[in-house]
Design a protein around this motif. Structure first.
Motif, PDB file in Angstrom:
ATOM      1  N   ALA A   1       0.862  -1.188   0.000  1.00  0.00           N
ATOM      2  CA  ALA A   1       0.000   0.000   0.000  1.00  0.00           C
ATOM      3  C   ALA A   1       0.901   1.241   0.000  1.00  0.00           C
ATOM      4  O   ALA A   1       1.485   1.605   1.031  1.00  0.00           O
ATOM      5  CB  ALA A   1      -0.913  -0.003   1.228  1.00  0.00           C
ATOM      6  N   TRP A   2       1.017   1.879  -1.166  1.00  0.00           N
ATOM      7  CA  TRP A   2       1.907   3.037  -1.316  1.00  0.00           C
ATOM      8  C   TRP A   2       1.097   4.319  -1.154  1.00  0.00           C
ATOM      9  O   TRP A   2       0.068   4.493  -1.816  1.00  0.00           O
ATOM     10  CB  TRP A   2       2.583   3.014  -2.684  1.00  0.00           C
ATOM     11  N   GLU A   3       1.568   5.214  -0.287  1.00  0.00           N
ATOM     12  CA  GLU A   3       0.843   6.465  -0.021  1.00  0.00           C
ATOM     13  C   GLU A   3       1.812   7.643  -0.088  1.00  0.00           C
ATOM     14  O   GLU A   3       3.027   7.491   0.113  1.00  0.00           O
ATOM     15  CB  GLU A   3       0.176   6.430   1.361  1.00  0.00           C
ATOM     16  N   LEU A   4       1.237   8.821  -0.368  1.00  0.00           N
ATOM     17  CA  LEU A   4       2.011  10.064  -0.431  1.00  0.00           C
ATOM     18  C   LEU A   4       1.467  11.057   0.583  1.00  0.00           C
ATOM     19  O   LEU A   4       0.244  11.151   0.778  1.00  0.00           O
ATOM     20  CB  LEU A   4       1.936  10.674  -1.830  1.00  0.00           C
ATOM     21  N   ASP A   5       2.362  11.796   1.231  1.00  0.00           N
ATOM     22  CA  ASP A   5       1.965  12.857   2.165  1.00  0.00           C
ATOM     23  C   ASP A   5       2.801  14.079   1.804  1.00  0.00           C
ATOM     24  O   ASP A   5       3.934  14.246   2.251  1.00  0.00           O
ATOM     25  CB  ASP A   5       2.225  12.415   3.602  1.00  0.00           C
ATOM     26  N   LEU A   6       2.219  14.937   0.953  1.00  0.00           N
ATOM     27  CA  LEU A   6       2.956  16.089   0.432  1.00  0.00           C
ATOM     28  C   LEU A   6       2.268  17.380   0.841  1.00  0.00           C
ATOM     29  O   LEU A   6       1.038  17.420   1.009  1.00  0.00           O
ATOM     30  CB  LEU A   6       3.025  16.018  -1.100  1.00  0.00           C
ATOM     31  N   PRO A   7       3.022  18.474   1.021  1.00  0.00           N
ATOM     32  CA  PRO A   7       2.397  19.764   1.337  1.00  0.00           C
ATOM     33  C   PRO A   7       1.688  20.345   0.123  1.00  0.00           C
ATOM     34  O   PRO A   7       1.824  19.858  -1.009  1.00  0.00           O
ATOM     35  CB  PRO A   7       3.606  20.619   1.756  1.00  0.00           C
ATOM     36  N   GLU A   8       0.910  21.391   0.355  1.00  0.00           N
ATOM     37  CA  GLU A   8       0.160  22.017  -0.738  1.00  0.00           C
ATOM     38  C   GLU A   8       1.093  22.627  -1.775  1.00  0.00           C
ATOM     39  O   GLU A   8       0.868  22.519  -2.982  1.00  0.00           O
ATOM     40  CB  GLU A   8      -0.780  23.095  -0.175  1.00  0.00           C
ATOM     41  N   GLU A   9       2.164  23.275  -1.303  1.00  0.00           N
ATOM     42  CA  GLU A   9       3.093  23.933  -2.213  1.00  0.00           C
ATOM     43  C   GLU A   9       4.264  23.012  -2.511  1.00  0.00           C
ATOM     44  O   GLU A   9       4.683  22.219  -1.655  1.00  0.00           O
ATOM     45  CB  GLU A   9       3.608  25.237  -1.589  1.00  0.00           C
ATOM     46  N   PRO A  10       4.835  23.091  -3.716  1.00  0.00           N
ATOM     47  CA  PRO A  10       6.013  22.278  -4.042  1.00  0.00           C
ATOM     48  C   PRO A  10       7.181  22.616  -3.124  1.00  0.00           C
ATOM     49  O   PRO A  10       7.369  23.773  -2.711  1.00  0.00           O
ATOM     50  CB  PRO A  10       6.310  22.658  -5.500  1.00  0.00           C
ATOM     51  N   VAL A  11       7.952  21.609  -2.796  1.00  0.00           N
ATOM     52  CA  VAL A  11       9.123  21.772  -1.946  1.00  0.00           C
ATOM     53  C   VAL A  11      10.365  21.559  -2.807  1.00  0.00           C
ATOM     54  O   VAL A  11      10.518  20.489  -3.420  1.00  0.00           O
ATOM     55  CB  VAL A  11       9.127  20.778  -0.765  1.00  0.00           C
ATOM     56  N   GLU A  12      11.218  22.562  -2.876  1.00  0.00           N
ATOM     57  CA  GLU A  12      12.385  22.497  -3.736  1.00  0.00           C
ATOM     58  C   GLU A  12      13.671  22.523  -2.923  1.00  0.00           C
ATOM     59  O   GLU A  12      13.746  23.147  -1.860  1.00  0.00           O
ATOM     60  CB  GLU A  12      12.387  23.670  -4.729  1.00  0.00           C
ATOM     61  N   VAL A  13      14.672  21.844  -3.455  1.00  0.00           N
ATOM     62  CA  VAL A  13      16.016  21.878  -2.890  1.00  0.00           C
ATOM     63  C   VAL A  13      16.992  22.066  -4.039  1.00  0.00           C
ATOM     64  O   VAL A  13      16.639  21.917  -5.222  1.00  0.00           O
ATOM     65  CB  VAL A  13      16.352  20.576  -2.125  1.00  0.00           C
ATOM     66  N   SER A  14      18.222  22.375  -3.683  1.00  0.00           N
ATOM     67  CA  SER A  14      19.271  22.509  -4.681  1.00  0.00           C
ATOM     68  C   SER A  14      20.123  21.249  -4.655  1.00  0.00           C
ATOM     69  O   SER A  14      20.699  20.909  -3.617  1.00  0.00           O
ATOM     70  CB  SER A  14      20.145  23.743  -4.376  1.00  0.00           C
ATOM     71  N   GLY A  15      20.197  20.535  -5.812  1.00  0.00           N
ATOM     72  CA  GLY A  15      20.971  19.310  -5.814  1.00  0.00           C
ATOM     73  C   GLY A  15      20.951  18.613  -7.145  1.00  0.00           C
ATOM     74  O   GLY A  15      20.512  19.166  -8.172  1.00  0.00           O
TER      75      GLY A  15
END
Length: 499
Positions: A375-389
């Motif tokens: 059972a694969w689930e996602l828990d993401l915030p409303e806004e995109p989360v970006e990093v440098s990499g």
């Protein structure tokens, strides 16, 4: 408990030295002061006894005392020629008291009561009934005795002479001057001791701090060395104790010299370790690079054999399939080793803006396709989360975490991929409700070639490099990895600097 003083064993060296000096000084000063006061008291009391004997010799009233109460056989009395004040030897007050056998105040032959306190001015004071009773009760022998007369008369050192007929003549000298002198001497000793302790405490603190300054510099050098990262990589161990603090002729210098010698040995060992690690990494990189070509050839020939149109025995087909499978597995292992060798060598990664939210969606989609029984689930915030990499490496991190959850948990396990900003960091975590990581394995779970025990139910082969790649890539991005596991709740996290 908070607020309780530390035991002496946990005091600093400065505090122990200062406390020892102050304790020794206190004992010496108190002993000296006590001997001084006792010797002075002995001397003054000896002088007081001499004054008392002189006063008793001057007071010759025995001839003027009435025998008994003035009645009886003969009513003997001898009238003195003098009734004036009695001279006080030594300049102090003198007490003269005549007592009848019944304890009353005796009188002279002329009828004057023999009850006088002769002061320095020559004036005579008299004792009241209570004071007479106090003197009569205390003055019972010829040995000098201190008597607290009471009132404003004070304390006297007295001697008693028993006269014929039972009358007593009490003569005393005032102890006021001696007591005042002893009190002043005690005050001087106590004040001098207190002042001396304060001066020694302040001066001792300054001197001890100055004397231990070299030890502070040695400790500062040791602290700087302890803050260096010595576990991996090229280490420049340039910290040393200054030459003036490494003189073997002094105790602190011996410590500094020993620390410098130890640092020299450590630096040599670190250089040797670095050279060995460099050789191993270079070997792994070279071997991995050289193995890529033959492995690719093996896979190519295996695929070519399977495409042969002529009939091939079933056993040969199976063997060729196994050769291709193992070649593929070995190729994955070689690629992982080559990646780790490059990360260890400090090869820079790509630095682009990476959307972790989108990366998580794609990785979870791939995991769902590979293992639909989880059972694969996602828990993401409303806004995109970006990093440098490096997007490819970060995708590999998330893929390895999901593959670890898929490989080491039974079907039906719930796996949640979560992305959350945490201040200056971003937490990328994969949580499952599987059996968990054994507690003994958790400290080394990110080390290379670490594999779970049989209870992890690995359905497929594992190289033991997946989580070590996660840790290496996370550190190469300036982040860190964490693991928290207990049966039914296991979470692997990667914390990366936010954009």
């Amino acid at each position: 408990m908070p607020g309780m003083p530390l035991p002496p064993s946990r005091w600093t060296l400065r505090a122990q030295l200062l406390a020892s000096v102050l304790a020794l000084l206190t004992v010496v000063m108190l002993a000296t002061g006590a001997l001084t006061v006792l010797e002075t008291r002995r001397y003054l009391e000896a002088g007081l006894v001499t004054d008392l004997r002189g006063a008793a010799g001057r007071v010759d009233e025995r001839r003027g005392l009435r025998d008994g109460d003035g009645e009886g056989d003969g009513d003997r009395r001898v009238a003195p020629e003098r009734r004036g004040p009695i001279a006080a030897p030594g300049g102090g007050d003198v007490l003269v008291l005549g007592l009848t056998p019944a304890g009353a105040v005796a009188t002279t032959a002329s009828g004057v009561e023999l009850n006088a306190v002769v002061n320095e001015s020559g004036a005579d004071d008299t004792l009241d009934a209570g004071q007479v009773a106090a003197v009569a009760a205390a003055a019972t022998g010829t040995r000098p005795t201190r008597v607290e007369v009471g009132g404003d008369v004070g304390t006297y050192l007295t001697t008693t002479e028993v006269l014929p007929g039972g009358s007593r003549l009490v003569v005393g000298v005032s102890t006021e001057q001696v007591d005042e002198l002893l009190a002043k001497l005690l005050a001087v000793v106590a004040g001098g001791t207190a002042i001396g302790l304060v001066l020694v405490g302040v001066g001792g603190t300054v001197l001890i701090r100055r004397s231990l300054a070299p030890l502070d510099r040695v400790a500062a050098t040791a602290r700087r060395v302890s803050a260096l990262k010595l576990d991996s990589g090229q280490v420049a161990l340039a910290e040393r104790v200054p030459a003036q603090d490494a003189d073997e002729r002094t105790e602190v210098g011996q410590v500094g010299l020993a620390l410098n010698t130890m640092l020299d040995n450590v630096e040599s060992a670190l250089h040797a370790r670095q050279e060995s690690e460099t050789q191993v990494r270079q070997f792994v990189a070279d071997a991995s690079h050289e193995l890529r070509t033959p492995l690719a050839s093996i896979r190519g020939y295996a695929e070519l054999t399977r495409r042969e149109t002529d009939p091939v025995p079933e056993t040969v087909t199976h063997a060729i399939g196994r050769v291709e499978s193992e070649a593929l597995r070995m190729q994955v292992l070689v690629e992982d080793l080559l990646l780790l060798a490059r990360l260890d060598a400090g090869r820079p990664l790509e630095r682009d803006r990476v959307d972790l939210s989108l990366l998580a969606v794609n990785a979870v989609s791939d995991a769902h396709a590979a293992a639909p029984d989880h059972a694969w689930e996602l828990d993401l915030p409303e806004e995109p989360v970006e990093v440098s990499g490096d997007e490819a490496r970060l995708h590999q991190v998330l893929a390895n975490l999901l593959a670890n959850a898929r490989t080491h948990t039974p079907p039906g396990t719930r796996v949640v991929t979560r992305v959350r900003p945490e201040g200056p960091l971003v937490r990328l975590s994969v949580r499952d409700d599987g059996p968990g990581v054994p507690e003994a394995l958790q400290p080394s779970v990110f080390e290379r070639f670490t594999r779970g025990d049989d209870s992890r139910n690995r359905a497929n082969g594992s190289t033991g490099l997946g989580l070590s790649i996660v840790a290496a890539v996370g550190q190469a991005h300036g982040g860190r990895v964490e693991v928290s596991s207990r049966p039914g709740d296991t979470t692997f996290s990667v914390l990366l600097p936010a954009t």
